[in-house]
Design a protein around this motif. Structure first.
Motif, PDB file in Angstrom:
ATOM      1  N   MET A  35     -18.393  36.883  44.449  1.00 15.38           N
ATOM      2  CA  MET A  35     -19.797  37.215  44.248  1.00 15.38           C
ATOM      3  C   MET A  35     -20.033  37.515  42.771  1.00 15.38           C
ATOM      4  O   MET A  35     -19.302  38.304  42.157  1.00 15.38           O
ATOM      5  N   ALA A  36     -21.049  36.879  42.184  1.00 15.47           N
ATOM      6  CA  ALA A  36     -21.359  37.071  40.774  1.00 15.47           C
ATOM      7  C   ALA A  36     -21.866  38.486  40.517  1.00 15.47           C
ATOM      8  O   ALA A  36     -22.473  39.125  41.385  1.00 15.47           O
ATOM      9  N   LEU A  37     -21.617  38.982  39.310  1.00 10.94           N
ATOM     10  CA  LEU A  37     -22.114  40.292  38.936  1.00 10.94           C
ATOM     11  C   LEU A  37     -23.622  40.240  38.706  1.00 10.94           C
ATOM     12  O   LEU A  37     -24.198  39.191  38.393  1.00 10.94           O
ATOM     13  N   LEU A  38     -24.257  41.377  38.858  1.00 11.99           N
ATOM     14  CA  LEU A  38     -25.677  41.477  38.555  1.00 11.99           C
ATOM     15  C   LEU A  38     -25.901  41.244  37.066  1.00 11.99           C
ATOM     16  O   LEU A  38     -25.057  41.607  36.239  1.00 11.99           O
ATOM     17  N   PRO A  39     -27.032  40.663  36.685  1.00 12.07           N
ATOM     18  CA  PRO A  39     -27.294  40.399  35.258  1.00 12.07           C
ATOM     19  C   PRO A  39     -27.195  41.653  34.403  1.00 12.07           C
ATOM     20  O   PRO A  39     -26.667  41.603  33.283  1.00 12.07           O
ATOM     21  N   GLU A  40     -27.674  42.785  34.901  1.00 12.39           N
ATOM     22  CA  GLU A  40     -27.621  44.003  34.092  1.00 12.39           C
ATOM     23  C   GLU A  40     -26.187  44.496  33.912  1.00 12.39           C
ATOM     24  O   GLU A  40     -25.856  45.102  32.886  1.00 12.39           O
ATOM     25  N   THR A  41     -25.318  44.224  34.905  1.00 15.46           N
ATOM     26  CA  THR A  41     -23.906  44.591  34.754  1.00 15.46           C
ATOM     27  C   THR A  41     -23.244  43.713  33.706  1.00 15.46           C
ATOM     28  O   THR A  41     -22.505  44.205  32.843  1.00 15.46           O
ATOM     29  N   SER A  42     -23.513  42.419  33.751  1.00 14.96           N
ATOM     30  CA  SER A  42     -22.955  41.504  32.748  1.00 14.96           C
ATOM     31  C   SER A  42     -23.420  41.868  31.352  1.00 14.96           C
ATOM     32  O   SER A  42     -22.649  41.808  30.378  1.00 14.96           O
ATOM     33  N   ARG A  43     -24.694  42.273  31.235  1.00 16.89           N
ATOM     34  CA  ARG A  43     -25.189  42.673  29.919  1.00 16.89           C
ATOM     35  C   ARG A  43     -24.496  43.938  29.429  1.00 16.89           C
ATOM     36  O   ARG A  43     -24.169  44.065  28.233  1.00 16.89           O
ATOM     37  N   ALA A  44     -24.252  44.891  30.317  1.00 14.99           N
ATOM     38  CA  ALA A  44     -23.561  46.118  29.923  1.00 14.99           C
ATOM     39  C   ALA A  44     -22.134  45.803  29.465  1.00 14.99           C
ATOM     40  O   ALA A  44     -21.631  46.398  28.494  1.00 14.99           O
ATOM     41  N   LEU A  45     -21.466  44.874  30.137  1.00 10.38           N
ATOM     42  CA  LEU A  45     -20.132  44.462  29.711  1.00 10.38           C
ATOM     43  C   LEU A  45     -20.174  43.787  28.343  1.00 10.38           C
ATOM     44  O   LEU A  45     -19.344  44.075  27.469  1.00 10.38           O
ATOM     45  N   ARG A  46     -21.133  42.903  28.156  1.00  8.10           N
ATOM     46  CA  ARG A  46     -21.275  42.232  26.861  1.00  8.10           C
ATOM     47  C   ARG A  46     -21.542  43.253  25.753  1.00  8.10           C
ATOM     48  O   ARG A  46     -20.977  43.160  24.655  1.00  8.10           O
ATOM     49  N   HIS A  47     -22.385  44.230  26.040  1.00  6.05           N
ATOM     50  CA  HIS A  47     -22.700  45.257  25.044  1.00  6.05           C
ATOM     51  C   HIS A  47     -21.451  46.051  24.669  1.00  6.05           C
ATOM     52  O   HIS A  47     -21.197  46.312  23.489  1.00  6.05           O
ATOM     53  N   ARG A  48     -20.646  46.417  25.662  1.00  8.60           N
ATOM     54  CA  ARG A  48     -19.432  47.181  25.354  1.00  8.60           C
ATOM     55  C   ARG A  48     -18.459  46.346  24.549  1.00  8.60           C
ATOM     56  O   ARG A  48     -17.815  46.836  23.619  1.00  8.60           O
ATOM     57  N   LEU A  49     -18.300  45.075  24.905  1.00  9.28           N
ATOM     58  CA  LEU A  49     -17.404  44.186  24.175  1.00  9.28           C
ATOM     59  C   LEU A  49     -17.879  44.003  22.737  1.00  9.28           C
ATOM     60  O   LEU A  49     -17.085  44.095  21.787  1.00  9.28           O
ATOM     61  N   ALA A  50     -19.169  43.770  22.577  1.00  5.57           N
ATOM     62  CA  ALA A  50     -19.713  43.525  21.244  1.00  5.57           C
ATOM     63  C   ALA A  50     -19.624  44.760  20.359  1.00  5.57           C
ATOM     64  O   ALA A  50     -19.256  44.666  19.176  1.00  5.57           O
ATOM     65  N   THR A  51     -19.971  45.925  20.890  1.00  5.33           N
ATOM     66  CA  THR A  51     -19.903  47.139  20.068  1.00  5.33           C
ATOM     67  C   THR A  51     -18.465  47.461  19.681  1.00  5.33           C
ATOM     68  O   THR A  51     -18.210  47.958  18.579  1.00  5.33           O
ATOM     69  N   ALA A  52     -17.518  47.162  20.558  1.00  5.85           N
ATOM     70  CA  ALA A  52     -16.112  47.392  20.223  1.00  5.85           C
ATOM     71  C   ALA A  52     -15.671  46.464  19.102  1.00  5.85           C
ATOM     72  O   ALA A  52     -14.967  46.882  18.164  1.00  5.85           O
ATOM     73  N   GLN A  53     -16.071  45.197  19.174  1.00  2.12           N
ATOM     74  CA  GLN A  53     -15.688  44.236  18.142  1.00  2.12           C
ATOM     75  C   GLN A  53     -16.283  44.610  16.785  1.00  2.12           C
ATOM     76  O   GLN A  53     -15.612  44.567  15.750  1.00  2.12           O
ATOM     77  N   VAL A  54     -17.535  45.031  16.788  1.00  2.00           N
ATOM     78  CA  VAL A  54     -18.207  45.386  15.539  1.00  2.00           C
ATOM     79  C   VAL A  54     -17.636  46.682  14.967  1.00  2.00           C
ATOM     80  O   VAL A  54     -17.350  46.780  13.764  1.00  2.00           O
ATOM     81  N   ALA A  55     -17.451  47.693  15.824  1.00  2.00           N
ATOM     82  CA  ALA A  55     -16.943  48.977  15.333  1.00  2.00           C
ATOM     83  C   ALA A  55     -15.540  48.844  14.758  1.00  2.00           C
ATOM     84  O   ALA A  55     -15.202  49.499  13.757  1.00  2.00           O
ATOM     85  N   ALA A  56     -14.713  47.993  15.371  1.00  4.01           N
ATOM     86  CA  ALA A  56     -13.345  47.807  14.889  1.00  4.01           C
ATOM     87  C   ALA A  56     -13.253  46.760  13.792  1.00  4.01           C
ATOM     88  O   ALA A  56     -12.209  46.620  13.165  1.00  4.01           O
ATOM     89  N   ARG A  57     -14.347  46.019  13.567  1.00  7.36           N
ATOM     90  CA  ARG A  57     -14.349  44.893  12.627  1.00  7.36           C
ATOM     91  C   ARG A  57     -13.210  43.935  12.955  1.00  7.36           C
ATOM     92  O   ARG A  57     -12.503  43.447  12.084  1.00  7.36           O
ATOM     93  N   ALA A  58     -13.051  43.677  14.243  1.00  9.36           N
ATOM     94  CA  ALA A  58     -12.021  42.743  14.697  1.00  9.36           C
ATOM     95  C   ALA A  58     -12.552  41.318  14.576  1.00  9.36           C
ATOM     96  O   ALA A  58     -13.704  41.044  14.944  1.00  9.36           O
ATOM     97  N   PRO A  59     -11.756  40.388  14.087  1.00  2.98           N
ATOM     98  CA  PRO A  59     -12.234  39.003  13.977  1.00  2.98           C
ATOM     99  C   PRO A  59     -12.724  38.435  15.306  1.00  2.98           C
ATOM    100  O   PRO A  59     -13.714  37.705  15.343  1.00  2.98           O
ATOM    101  N   SER A  60     -12.026  38.758  16.402  1.00  4.13           N
ATOM    102  CA  SER A  60     -12.481  38.268  17.696  1.00  4.13           C
ATOM    103  C   SER A  60     -11.943  39.163  18.792  1.00  4.13           C
ATOM    104  O   SER A  60     -10.893  39.802  18.641  1.00  4.13           O
TER     105      SER A  60
END
Length: 456
Positions: free
Chosen positions: A1-26
């Motif tokens: 079963m696919a995740l709800l759109p708001e759950t996927s967005r929350a996951l994307r937000h956590r991933l993106a903020t972690a990448q930016v805060a750590a200045r990780a290339p990917s």
């Protein structure tokens, strides 16, 4: 079963903020449920493209969990015992009196690192033999006294696998774990697409490439490459098991603490080749990993039926274990597991059904309930306390505890000459049908005058 759109967005937000805060290339993350990824996404770039499921990263000490499974397979085959001394199977090292179990749990007291320069940035040719990864005096603690993480300890375990299988540990890994689980993007050598390992300058937005060394005998401590797609398969295995790879009981054994945690990290502990992390009421197990240029984590929560994976190509600055746990908890909290529909027992064993209902340990009320999966559950009637357990049939009319205080203990039913069950014996705990039943062998006996009021 696919995740709800708001759950996927929350996951994307956590991933993106972690990448930016750590200045990780990917970074690339995944969440698994019901045997497959329900979310997988990358942030940043590898060679100008957003990383996906097949991009390989080095996974560092997650390698140790794979080696642990290879060792436990040998144990399950009867080739070794965890209490065996290393010398019994791999003679000639300076740690021959260490037990295999202590090596798996990092309680053998061995030094954290091998002698010589920083091994993860040095060529393995500097330590071509197993003897080169152990100093003359390898112990920094008394064995069995405390947890002390040891990379050379897993180099020794990899050599043990090679000795008993008569093949390089990486070949044994491919044959016994990777091929059955369909992990085609995991191994000692990367193949495109792969991420380059980078160090990020602490005070400027610039990069320095990290060397990707072959580690020689130290390889079992952290040399593997893998991908988000492959580690999602591995997380599914850690959750659901696979009898082709490891017995269910051995997989569960990896989740149990094998040593006391350090005083500074009480929420965490270590099992057999598996890190344990408590987040509130949730218990996670898996492993983190880091080598120069890369960090990685796999966490699973069996109670939630969820796993999370995170990979990044940066040496430092990204709290990969915390972020991976956050990804798992976002799904667990927003979309909690929906239980399977209740169904009755497929077959009724009248002798087991006879045991159902209330039992008493002294005056304490317990309930025994046969479950649809063939196990039985025994626990306090009020749901509290620490004596509850699940039990599996042992095949000889007895039951083996799988959890709690009675883990590993054997429950047996005792019958009189007529065949009627008089009491249950669980590791000397006597359970009777009535509180302190005088007709049962209650330890210490029962006062013949029976129950009475408070008056003398």
């Amino acid at each position: 079963m696919a995740l709800l759109p708001e759950t996927s967005r929350a996951l994307r937000h956590r991933l993106a903020t972690a990448q930016v805060a750590a200045r990780a290339p990917s970074v690339v993350g995944a969440v698994v449920r019901d045997g497959r990824p329900v979310w997988l996404e990358g942030w940043g770039s590898v060679d100008g493209a957003t990383p996906g499921a097949d991009v390989q990263y080095r996974i560092g000490s997650i390698t140790k969990t794979f080696v642990t499974i290879l060792v436990l397979r040998l144990r399950d085959e009867g080739r070794i015992a965890l209490a065996d001394r290393l010398d019994d199977h791999l003679p000639g090292t300076t740690v021959g009196d260490a037990t295999i179990g202590d090596l798996l749990a990092h309680t053998a007291g061995l030094t954290a690192e091998p002698p010589g320069p920083w091994w993860e940035r040095s060529p393995g040719s500097l330590r071509p033999e197993l003897a080169d990864v152990l100093p003359d005096d390898p112990r920094v603690h008394q064995p069995g006294r405390r947890f002390h993480y040891s990379n050379p300890g897993f180099a020794v375990l990899g050599a043990l696998v090679e000795r008993l299988r008569d093949a390089p540990w990486s070949e044994v890994l491919a044959r016994e774990i990777l091929e059955p689980l369909g992990m085609t993007r995991t191994g000692l050598q990367p193949s495109p697409p792969q991420a380059t390992g980078w160090a990020v300058h602490p005070w400027a937005d610039v990069l320095l490439p990290e060397p990707a060394q072959a580690y020689g005998p130290m390889g079992p401590a952290g040399e593997l490459w893998s991908s988000a797609g492959d580690l999602a398969r591995f997380a599914t295995f850690l959750l659901d098991g696979d009898s082709r790879v490891l017995r269910t009981e051995s997989l569960e054994e990896m989740r149990f603490p094998s040593s006391a945690p350090e005083a500074s990290t009480w929420p965490s502990s270590y099992g057999l080749g598996s890190q344990l992390l408590r987040r509130g009421e949730r218990m996670l197990n898996g492993h983190t990993g880091s080598v120069p240029g890369f960090v990685a984590t796999v966490w699973v929560s069996p109670a939630d039926g969820l796993g999370a994976v995170l990979l990044a190509n940066t040496t430092a600055g990204l709290p990969v274990g915390t972020v991976a746990a956050d990804l798992l908890e976002i799904v667990a909290d927003r979309e909690p597991r929906i239980p399977e529909p209740w169904a009755p027992l497929a077959e009724v064993d009248q002798s087991v059904l006879e045991l159902a209902g209330p039992w008493y340990w002294g005056p304490a009320a317990f309930v025994l309930r046969p479950a649809a999966d063939g196990h039985v559950e025994l626990g306090p009637l009020n749901g509290g306390g620490t004596r509850g357990t699940r039990l599996r049939p042992a095949g000889d009319g007895t039951w083996i505890g799988l959890s709690g205080y009675f883990t590993g203990e054997r429950l047996r039913e005792v019958r009189d000459d007529s065949g009627t069950v008089t009491h249950l014996d669980m590791g000397t705990f006597v359970f009777t049908r009535q509180p302190y039943d005088p007709a049962s062998p209650v330890p210490g006996g029962v006062d013949p005058t029976g129950w009475r009021s408070a008056k003398p």
